[in-house]
Design an enzyme around this catalytic site. Sequence first.
Site, PDB file in Angstrom:
ATOM      1  N   ASP A 291     -10.236   0.289  15.791  1.00  0.00           N
ATOM      2  CA  ASP A 291      -9.395   1.237  15.092  1.00  0.00           C
ATOM      3  C   ASP A 291     -10.293   2.022  14.117  1.00  0.00           C
ATOM      4  OD1 ASP A 291      -6.648   2.143  13.610  1.00  0.00           O
ATOM      5  OD2 ASP A 291      -7.690   1.019  11.718  1.00  0.00           O
ATOM      6  N   GLU A 344     -10.629   4.148  19.005  1.00  0.00           N
ATOM      7  CA  GLU A 344      -9.490   5.275  18.323  1.00  0.00           C
ATOM      8  C   GLU A 344     -10.446   6.243  17.861  1.00  0.00           C
ATOM      9  OE1 GLU A 344      -5.973   6.143  15.285  1.00  0.00           O
ATOM     10  OE2 GLU A 344      -7.681   4.432  14.977  1.00  0.00           O
TER      11      GLU A 344
END
Length: 610
Positions: A291, A344
């Site tokens: 993330d 990401e």
Amino acid sequence: MIDLDALRAFHDGTCSTAYEIFGCHSEPCGGYVFRVWAPHASSVSLVLNGRDIGKMSRMSDGESYEITCPEAVSGDLYSFRITTFEGRQLIKSDPFAFRSNLPHSHNSVICDAPVNSGFRMAADPIAEPVNIFEVNLLSWKRKDDGGYLSFAELEEQLVPYVADMGYTHVEFMPVTEYPFDGSWGYQVTGYFSVTDRLGTPDDFASLVRAFHRCNIGVILDWVPAHFPKDDFGLYEFDGQPLYECALWDNMEHRGWGTRKFDYGRAEVRSFLMSSAAYFAEKFGVDGLRVDAVASMIYLDYDKGEGQWTPNVFGDNRNLDAIDFLKLFNTELHRRFPGIITVAEESTAFSGVTSAPENGGLGFDFKWNMGWMNDVLFYCRQDPLYRHYHHTKITFSMMYSLNERYILPLSHDEVVHVKGSIVNKFPGEYADKFAGMRGMLGFMYAHPGKKLNFMGYEVAQFAEWDYTKSVDYFLTSYEKHAKMRVFVKALNELYKNCPPLYRVETDWSGFEWLVVDDVINNVLAFNRRDDEGNVLMCVVNFSGIDQLGYRIGQHRGKYRLILDTDRRAFGGDGKFRKRVVQTKKISSHGKEHSVVLDIPKLACLYFLKDK
């Protein structure tokens, strides 16, 4: 007996098995030994079931503490009482705990790590189809009283659902323990604990094995970018910055109210690498989606002028974070061949999926956030005005072959008044569904692996609400039921059609046929695999049928294998011709061409006969 070589590796920043050193571990003769790293502490005591057991002894490294407790048993609650040099006392949960007691208390729970069955999905994710169903386990379905489904109940219900729908992988939003439901799991306090809300670590391991039995890979969201400032967690763990960076300009993510990890500290690198490796080794997960990578690799992320300090080269790259990500990917792939790592990363940072030895970060895939933003912006426009924004739908091919991408329609796109996927489309009720089917057809034909968030497959109108179930009751209505039929059919076609996934980083796998028809909003292109199979994708993004539309194409016969306007999918069933043959009439720079009737807002796939 502690492995001194592993302890040295922990302090060198090269250890990915620190969970075997620190935390709580059973002793051969009974009881448990507890170890914690707290270099700035004056002393550390073990608190067991609310009772102070006694001071822990310093270990040979001079920075860590340990104690053996013969009376400790599995299920007991424990924490550490840390006394700082200035005399403050802090009660901290175990950073390496395998289980927590949240939300009941902030204690850790004595629990042995699960024993992995050793089974891992055998796959080459780069050359194989990857179609991911993203799930929030706490809100995919809720019980009638609003309670969560347990890991065991998810094994009974979620696994067969994902298998029946034809996905190749499932991705869980963070299951590492977190105190606040509203963070969706992205503010982690337990980097080795699966959330106790849903069951035990063994229950979670069973869920992963159940997906594997259905040949479905399991990817976890993993959050090494930041952690919350809860006083029982990593925050100033031994009385001052330890896991976080101590520098004023690199300590906090101010926009999120969280602390940033200190990637330049060797022990922090070992802690994070060990967290990732733990889930691969003990649970057999097939991949990790990392993330907020952009927030890690840029010193000026979410900061204004004067709020950050350039690196030694005078630019905004966080060199420590970049080195950590290279090390993380190298070590994880070394220990677990075939594991998938996904970034990401929302910027144009170069080499995210290139090998570290070639200067890259070493990820297998990167989320294509540019494609997602451009396509959703385009699809929100009334078809009458889409010609003003035609480059939004074509621009991605200027860079799509530069990295190995995943095309994400994730949870972030269906919250905060952005609207659900189907509700992003303009027009009447039926037009919204037609537009969504056409967009999904375009998405699945576009180079890049696929990811979609739960609820899209039934065209949920409401935005995602982490406190509620997906609105699966909608399948009692025809359009919504047929949308699920369409998504299932599209998933199965994708898995069984190599031109859609085999060649994705080379122009030999992609060819524009119609790229510049701004007025009619039509796109056409070929996808090829490495064995010469050809699929033609044609999309009509306009609000009117395109009749007698001529497309230049290589000579041959093309058979229709997907029509998003089929009545079975909720469309009008206008397109009747199932086979088209090129004729020697030049068009779009080719000697031969085909003529098609293309329904409005529809996507068509044709497979070339050999």
